[in-house]
Enzyme design. Sequence first.
Site, PDB file in Angstrom:
ATOM      1  N   SER A 183       0.917  -1.097  -0.132  1.00  0.00           N
ATOM      2  CA  SER A 183       0.041  -0.011   0.023  1.00  0.00           C
ATOM      3  C   SER A 183       0.928   1.462   0.055  1.00  0.00           C
ATOM      4  O   SER A 183       0.545   2.272  -0.222  1.00  0.00           O
ATOM      5  CB  SER A 183      -0.919  -0.072   1.143  1.00  0.00           C
ATOM      6  OG  SER A 183      -0.174   0.191   2.353  1.00  0.00           O
ATOM      7  N   HIS A 211      -5.867  -4.431  -1.537  1.00  0.00           N
ATOM      8  CA  HIS A 211      -5.653  -3.142  -2.486  1.00  0.00           C
ATOM      9  C   HIS A 211      -5.650  -3.663  -3.841  1.00  0.00           C
ATOM     10  O   HIS A 211      -5.467  -2.891  -4.751  1.00  0.00           O
ATOM     11  CB  HIS A 211      -4.414  -2.677  -2.200  1.00  0.00           C
ATOM     12  CG  HIS A 211      -4.298  -1.645  -0.608  1.00  0.00           C
ATOM     13  ND1 HIS A 211      -5.200  -0.399  -0.948  1.00  0.00           N
ATOM     14  CD2 HIS A 211      -3.927  -1.774   0.321  1.00  0.00           C
ATOM     15  CE1 HIS A 211      -5.015   0.098   0.382  1.00  0.00           C
ATOM     16  NE2 HIS A 211      -4.390  -0.695   1.048  1.00  0.00           N
ATOM     17  N   LYS A 242     -12.817  -1.415   0.487  1.00  0.00           N
ATOM     18  CA  LYS A 242     -11.917  -0.519  -0.124  1.00  0.00           C
ATOM     19  C   LYS A 242     -12.758  -0.318  -1.609  1.00  0.00           C
ATOM     20  O   LYS A 242     -13.781  -0.040  -1.739  1.00  0.00           O
ATOM     21  CB  LYS A 242     -10.465  -1.355  -0.330  1.00  0.00           C
ATOM     22  CG  LYS A 242      -9.775  -0.946   1.087  1.00  0.00           C
ATOM     23  CD  LYS A 242      -8.355  -1.450   1.023  1.00  0.00           C
ATOM     24  CE  LYS A 242      -7.582  -0.983   2.303  1.00  0.00           C
ATOM     25  NZ  LYS A 242      -7.063  -1.825   2.921  1.00  0.00           N
TER      26      LYS A 242
HETATM   27  C1  LIG Z   1      -7.087  -2.404   4.430  1.00  0.00           C
HETATM   28  C2  LIG Z   1      -6.447  -3.908   4.547  1.00  0.00           C
HETATM   29  C3  LIG Z   1      -6.749  -4.791   5.586  1.00  0.00           C
HETATM   30  C4  LIG Z   1      -7.949  -4.711   6.486  1.00  0.00           C
HETATM   31  O1  LIG Z   1      -9.148  -4.758   5.620  1.00  0.00           O
HETATM   32  P1  LIG Z   1     -10.591  -4.367   6.666  1.00  0.00           P
HETATM   33  O2  LIG Z   1     -11.772  -5.038   5.890  1.00  0.00           O
HETATM   34  O3  LIG Z   1     -10.641  -2.918   6.680  1.00  0.00           O
HETATM   35  O4  LIG Z   1     -10.235  -5.001   7.905  1.00  0.00           O
HETATM   36  C5  LIG Z   1      -6.219  -6.041   5.467  1.00  0.00           C
HETATM   37  N1  LIG Z   1      -5.068  -6.378   4.663  1.00  0.00           N
HETATM   38  C6  LIG Z   1      -4.709  -5.478   3.701  1.00  0.00           C
HETATM   39  C7  LIG Z   1      -3.412  -5.513   2.906  1.00  0.00           C
HETATM   40  C8  LIG Z   1      -5.085  -3.899   3.717  1.00  0.00           C
HETATM   41  O5  LIG Z   1      -4.978  -3.193   2.938  1.00  0.00           O
END
Ligand SMILES: *Cc1c(COP(=O)(O)O)cnc(C)c1O
Length: 396
Positions: A183, A211, A242
């Site tokens: 990220s 992502h 996301k």
């Molecule tokens: C955002 C993210 C998470 C967490 O996701 P949520 O559903 O908000 O708990 C887990 N792993 C990665 C790689 C992320 O970018």
Amino acid sequence: MYNKFQQYLQAELKSIEEAGLYKKERIIVSPQKAEIKVNTGKDVLNFCANNYLGLSDNQELIDAAKKALDERGFGMSSVRFICGTQDLHKELERKIAEFFGTEDTILYAACFDANGGVFEPLLNEEDAIISDALNHASIIDGVRLCKAQRYRYANANMEELENCLKLAQAQRHRLIVTDGVFSMDGNVAPLDKIYELAEKYDAMVMVDESHSAGVVGKTGRGTTEQYNLRGKIEILTGTLGKAFGGAIGGFTTGKKEIIAMLRQRSRPYLFSNSIPPMVAAAGIAMFDMMARTNELQDKLHSNTDYFVAKMKEAGFDIKPTQSAICAVMLYDAKLSQQMAEKLLEEGIYVVGFYYPVVPKGQARIRVQISAGHEIEHLDKAIAAFTKIGKELGVIK
Ligand SMILES: *Cc1c(COP(=O)(O)O)cnc(C)c1O
């Protein structure tokens, strides 16, 4: 009792603040989208949400959620295996498997839970987990909860991964785990090479597609589409928080026996509620939309290409990216904060990151592109970056 602890916390909080690491929240008073209003009354263009497909305020999803709210109520008041499963949960699990070309899916309240609950039920002290050093916090926490031997390799470093795999021959089963997209840089994990090494050294692979899902690959099916490995990776995890509407929810999808075992033993699944019916219904509508059209993924890809090309033309140092994350490198922590602040004054909302979130001397502004952005939005951001970049001596 509290007095001593309170003083301790006050001192800790002060030191966080003095180190410039105190996280404050900006308050949004509009729906999440490309143009948002913040509580100072200012309208800004949003370039820091994970709203990659622009679905956070999508009317089709809102309608599906409202309909389910009327027909299926507000909450389930139960975990899945007692009385918390509706047909909507099962249907969404099926749609996620179809999307990724996997055998079965298990839903969680968040991907943090999916990652927290995936290792411990499957592996024990006889096994090995081999993890990329830049993996998400939830993977790190999940690994901590599991008794497997731990190996770690530098980000996307295949020589180090191979060394780990050689050492891990001492264990019974091996699982390589990686983020699909990292990220902070926006780079995609080299899944082709990871898969090759996994074959050679008899290991399984897990990819966190949080992502990358909806973003990477021609039709946004994620890293397995990008590398032509659909159906070959044992475990994928991901989030509905996301690209996929951005509300809440996580999942693990992959081989059916793995998913079956998680339903029996994964603690965040057994001891915590799933997503509410309205969120499941919106998720179903979302995956139906993905099956119907590739419009949003196409728009996201062309927006990203456009933004990166124009920013490079303007003279900015952009990290190579294969995702919708675009790191504008500044290398100086203070500059990254100054620049983000000035960009906000210009109506462009971005965030500057510096150590310890990124390595020392690697400060940057992270720009996240969305299918919700129109060319005018991108042009406005590029113009603001160019103006402030010149002002601060970042570009000539
Ligand atoms: C955002 C993210 C998470 C967490 O996701 P949520 O559903 O908000 O708990 C887990 N792993 C990665 C790689 C992320 O970018």
